[in-house]
Design a protein around this motif. Structure first.
Motif, mmCIF file in Angstrom:
data_model
loop_
_atom_site.group_PDB
_atom_site.id
_atom_site.type_symbol
_atom_site.label_atom_id
_atom_site.label_comp_id
_atom_site.label_asym_id
_atom_site.label_seq_id
_atom_site.Cartn_x
_atom_site.Cartn_y
_atom_site.Cartn_z
ATOM 1 N N LEU A 34 10.964 0.935 2.636
ATOM 2 C CA LEU A 34 11.268 2.001 1.551
ATOM 3 C C LEU A 34 11.339 3.282 2.030
ATOM 4 O O LEU A 34 10.538 3.836 2.758
ATOM 5 C CB LEU A 34 10.345 1.631 0.727
ATOM 6 N N HIS A 35 12.480 3.990 1.720
ATOM 7 C CA HIS A 35 12.720 5.364 1.985
ATOM 8 C C HIS A 35 14.055 5.794 1.530
ATOM 9 O O HIS A 35 15.032 5.027 1.967
ATOM 10 C CB HIS A 35 12.760 5.720 3.448
ATOM 11 N N PRO A 36 14.165 7.017 0.883
ATOM 12 C CA PRO A 36 13.074 7.701 0.464
ATOM 13 C C PRO A 36 12.437 7.158 -0.681
ATOM 14 O O PRO A 36 12.964 6.830 -1.454
ATOM 15 C CB PRO A 36 13.745 8.935 0.225
ATOM 16 N N VAL A 37 11.017 7.459 -0.607
ATOM 17 C CA VAL A 37 10.401 7.343 -2.043
ATOM 18 C C VAL A 37 9.940 8.624 -2.452
ATOM 19 O O VAL A 37 9.686 9.554 -1.767
ATOM 20 C CB VAL A 37 8.900 6.526 -1.637
ATOM 21 N N THR A 43 10.482 14.944 -5.562
ATOM 22 C CA THR A 43 10.212 15.267 -4.289
ATOM 23 C C THR A 43 9.648 13.955 -3.274
ATOM 24 O O THR A 43 9.228 12.998 -3.787
ATOM 25 C CB THR A 43 8.537 15.796 -4.661
ATOM 26 N N ALA A 44 10.354 14.117 -2.207
ATOM 27 C CA ALA A 44 10.272 13.089 -1.310
ATOM 28 C C ALA A 44 8.804 12.924 -0.545
ATOM 29 O O ALA A 44 8.375 13.914 -0.050
ATOM 30 C CB ALA A 44 11.026 13.274 0.130
ATOM 31 N N VAL A 45 8.049 11.792 -0.502
ATOM 32 C CA VAL A 45 6.855 11.625 -0.191
ATOM 33 C C VAL A 45 6.615 10.440 1.101
ATOM 34 O O VAL A 45 5.768 10.036 1.491
ATOM 35 C CB VAL A 45 5.808 11.141 -1.200
ATOM 36 N N THR A 46 8.008 10.264 1.728
ATOM 37 C CA THR A 46 7.774 9.657 2.458
ATOM 38 C C THR A 46 8.819 10.124 3.870
ATOM 39 O O THR A 46 9.583 10.954 3.659
ATOM 40 C CB THR A 46 8.746 7.985 2.606
ATOM 41 N N GLU A 47 8.390 9.617 5.252
ATOM 42 C CA GLU A 47 9.326 10.005 6.240
ATOM 43 C C GLU A 47 9.926 8.808 6.953
ATOM 44 O O GLU A 47 9.226 8.022 7.135
ATOM 45 C CB GLU A 47 8.500 10.832 7.140
#
Length: 280
Positions: A34-37, A43-47
């Motif tokens: 999963l990305h992006p979350v 606001t993106a909270v994954t990389e």
């Protein structure tokens, strides 16, 4: 929503993209993620594949040692040698969806290495509405040993590297100038939370908070693997101080529910949202 990248939505708003067939080199142990979350505010909270750890792929399941096969990506920790480049990478192959809806899916996967299927997985992922500023990602997976013999799952910690019991559900979080705050109901800071079980664990950054909660008895017993200063990431440890044995034909299940919130939550706010997210 296309076949390779379904999008999870809350009230019609996209909050996560799921990539089922990523084009990745073998060294990264190709697997769905999963990305992006994002938070509800966007606001993106994954990389994905950050420069510091190119094998960190958003949110998913990654295990560094299944009978010596690497389903985590990158180097393998070898006892008395340290991190070593090996040609031992496995692949999690998407084999189909049993259910697909705007808020989630049920997926079947096959874990293969060296031309052999070792594990079969059923993964259930759902986006759950909570409040106007928070939602929850409910992520459950069941792994079945499809070989004719017992399999064992390990980690760098079980292979001789203290403090590195990563492997299982893993969330690579947003990197910012400052490390995120780490806290649980009764602990403060990365060192206090790392390698210990807790009903929930929070990472709070600049204008966002993640609160991860074990939603099964087994998951609650798994210690958390936490990084904040080096990089922001957290997961549950399947093999903390001993290898996990899965007998032929047996299945084990884990479930982690993660609150994704705009703003910086305190303990009271985090605990309240976790109760709502995990309640039956």
């Amino acid at each position: 929503m296309n076949d390779d990248s379904p999008v999870l939505r809350i009230g019609g708003r996209p909050v996560a993209r799921y990539v089922t067939r990523p084009a990745l080199p073998d060294r990264l142990s190709p697997r769905p993620y999963l990305h992006p979350v994002t938070t509800l505010a966007g606001t993106a909270v994954t990389e994905l594949a950050p420069a510091d750890h190119t094998h960190h792929l958003g949110v998913g399941v990654a295990v560094p040692d299944v009978e010596g096969h690497n389903f985590w990506g990158g180097r393998t920790y070898v006892r008395d040698r340290g991190p070593t480049e090996l040609d031992n990478h496995g692949t999690q192959r998407h084999s189909g969806f049993r259910l697909r809806e705007p808020e989630g899916f049920v997926e079947e996967l096959r874990w293969t290495a060296a031309g052999t299927e070792l594990l079969r997985e059923r993964r259930t992922v759902t986006a759950v509405a909570l409040t106007g500023t928070a939602w929850a990602l409910d992520f459950a997976f069941s792994l079945t040993n499809v070989t004719a013999r017992a399999l064992t799952i390990g980690s760098p910690a079980t292979n001789g590297r203290p403090g590195a019991a990563y492997g299982g559900f893993f969330w690579r979080a947003r990197r910012e100038r400052d490390a995120p705050r780490v806290f649980t109901a009764d602990a403060e800071g990365e060192e206090a939370a790392h390698a210990r079980p807790a009903d929930w664990l929070a990472l709070a950054g600049a204008g966002w908070t993640l609160v991860l909660a074990g939603a099964t008895a087994e998951t609650r017993r798994d210690p958390w693997f936490v990084r904040a200063a080096e990089y922001p990431g957290v997961g549950s440890s399947l093999a903390h101080d001993r290898r996990l044995t899965v007998e032929a034909g047996d299945t084990f299940t884990r479930r982690v529910v993660t609150v994704v919130a705009d703003g910086t939550l305190d303990r009271t706010g985090a605990a309240g949202l976790v109760r709502e997210a995990v309640s039956p």
